[in-house]
Design an enzyme around this catalytic site. Structure first.
Site, PDB file in Angstrom:
ATOM      1  N   GLU A 100      20.078  19.722  63.981  1.00 32.47           N
ATOM      2  CA  GLU A 100      20.127  19.655  62.519  1.00 32.47           C
ATOM      3  C   GLU A 100      20.521  18.246  62.077  1.00 32.47           C
ATOM      4  O   GLU A 100      21.269  17.573  62.786  1.00 32.47           O
ATOM      5  CB  GLU A 100      21.134  20.693  61.997  1.00 32.47           C
ATOM      6  CG  GLU A 100      21.326  20.712  60.510  1.00 32.47           C
ATOM      7  CD  GLU A 100      20.091  21.114  59.717  1.00 32.47           C
ATOM      8  OE1 GLU A 100      19.106  20.352  59.737  1.00 32.47           O
ATOM      9  OE2 GLU A 100      20.120  22.161  59.062  1.00 32.47           O
ATOM     10  N   ASP A 101      20.008  17.845  60.916  1.00 30.41           N
ATOM     11  CA  ASP A 101      20.344  16.520  60.405  1.00 30.41           C
ATOM     12  C   ASP A 101      21.752  16.459  59.841  1.00 30.41           C
ATOM     13  O   ASP A 101      22.520  15.564  60.150  1.00 30.41           O
ATOM     14  CB  ASP A 101      19.321  16.039  59.368  1.00 30.41           C
ATOM     15  CG  ASP A 101      19.152  16.987  58.187  1.00 30.41           C
ATOM     16  OD1 ASP A 101      19.712  18.098  58.193  1.00 30.41           O
ATOM     17  OD2 ASP A 101      18.424  16.615  57.244  1.00 30.41           O
ATOM     18  N   ASP A 104      26.287  20.673  55.682  1.00 29.72           N
ATOM     19  CA  ASP A 104      26.902  20.490  54.376  1.00 29.72           C
ATOM     20  C   ASP A 104      27.715  21.750  54.066  1.00 29.72           C
ATOM     21  O   ASP A 104      28.754  21.975  54.677  1.00 29.72           O
ATOM     22  CB  ASP A 104      25.789  20.224  53.359  1.00 29.72           C
ATOM     23  CG  ASP A 104      26.281  19.623  52.065  1.00 29.72           C
ATOM     24  OD1 ASP A 104      27.418  19.891  51.673  1.00 29.72           O
ATOM     25  OD2 ASP A 104      25.504  18.908  51.411  1.00 29.72           O
ATOM     26  N   PHE A 153      25.989  11.289  48.970  1.00 33.82           N
ATOM     27  CA  PHE A 153      24.571  11.658  48.985  1.00 33.82           C
ATOM     28  C   PHE A 153      23.881  10.613  49.855  1.00 33.82           C
ATOM     29  O   PHE A 153      23.738   9.463  49.461  1.00 33.82           O
ATOM     30  CB  PHE A 153      24.006  11.650  47.562  1.00 33.82           C
ATOM     31  CG  PHE A 153      22.696  12.373  47.447  1.00 33.82           C
ATOM     32  CD1 PHE A 153      21.677  12.207  48.369  1.00 33.82           C
ATOM     33  CD2 PHE A 153      22.472  13.225  46.384  1.00 33.82           C
ATOM     34  CE1 PHE A 153      20.473  12.875  48.258  1.00 33.82           C
ATOM     35  CE2 PHE A 153      21.266  13.900  46.247  1.00 33.82           C
ATOM     36  CZ  PHE A 153      20.265  13.719  47.189  1.00 33.82           C
ATOM     37  N   ARG A 166      13.101   9.101  53.974  1.00 39.40           N
ATOM     38  CA  ARG A 166      13.246   9.644  55.333  1.00 39.40           C
ATOM     39  C   ARG A 166      12.988   8.585  56.395  1.00 39.40           C
ATOM     40  O   ARG A 166      13.545   8.641  57.488  1.00 39.40           O
ATOM     41  CB  ARG A 166      12.270  10.799  55.571  1.00 39.40           C
ATOM     42  CG  ARG A 166      12.568  12.073  54.828  1.00 39.40           C
ATOM     43  CD  ARG A 166      11.627  13.189  55.317  1.00 39.40           C
ATOM     44  NE  ARG A 166      11.595  14.320  54.421  1.00 39.40           N
ATOM     45  CZ  ARG A 166      12.482  15.311  54.435  1.00 39.40           C
ATOM     46  NH1 ARG A 166      13.472  15.301  55.288  1.00 39.40           N
ATOM     47  NH2 ARG A 166      12.368  16.314  53.587  1.00 39.40           N
TER      48      ARG A 166
END
Length: 183
Positions: A100-101, A104, A153, A166
């Site tokens: 997973e990136d 959160d 963010f 990206r």
């Protein structure tokens, strides 16, 4: 190109990313030595991290992809998780490492990990490039962590805002002016 009106600050450089990816791959390789492991990429954000990580994991490795969403077209989670693209092959009896990136709130990832465990995988672990524990609302164990970051963010290295950024080779803090009217 990218300037200070878009990216406020480079949070994690390309060099730092590549070094940490190699370290994570070594940990995974050591933990699964002599075992088959399925690396599962959570699309789309993890794809850059996934590709680099997979190159360095040694041993019997297969790759698969999954996509899920709890957002639809909104910027706020609906709380209902939908699998948009499922795995191509069963994971029953296999060691699964979800790639997973960013972790959160953890809501979608909690659902995904439980879903994969219910498929009778031998084990299910999580490797996350970025971890934002301050935002967590669902319990998620990050077995292999790239970097812990504050509640910024961020974009780059697979992470996006409105499908942009990206392709940046680093992780940067997005300038609020870019998204303040859109979230």
């Amino acid at each position: 190109m990218i300037d200070s009106t878009t990216i406020k600050e480079v949070l994690i450089s390309e060099e730092q990313l590549q070094q940490r990816v190699k370290e994570l791959a070594k940990q995974i390789s050591d933990d699964y030595k002599g075992e088959e492991v399925v690396l599962v990429c959570v699309l789309k954000g993890a794809v850059m991290f996934f590709a680099d990580l997979a190159r360095y994991v040694e041993g019997d490795v297969s790759l698969d992809f999954i996509s899920c969403s709890s957002y639809g077209s909104s910027t706020v989670s609906s709380g209902v998780v939908r699998i948009m693209k499922d795995l191509d092959k069963p994971v029953e009896g296999k060691h699964v490492v979800v790639v997973e990136d960013i972790v959160d709130t953890g809501n979608t990832l909690h659902y995904l990990l439980e879903n994969l465990k219910s498929r009778n995988a031998k084990s299910v672990r999580l490797v996350a490039l970025l971890n934002k524990p301050d935002r967590r609302t669902a319990e998620v164990k990050v077995d292999y962590q790239g970097f812990e970051i504050p509640d910024y963010f961020v974009v780059g290295y697979g992470l996006d805002f409105a499908e942009k950024y990206r392709n940046l080779p680093f992780v940067g803090i997005l300038n609020e002016k870019v998204y303040q009217d859109k979230v």
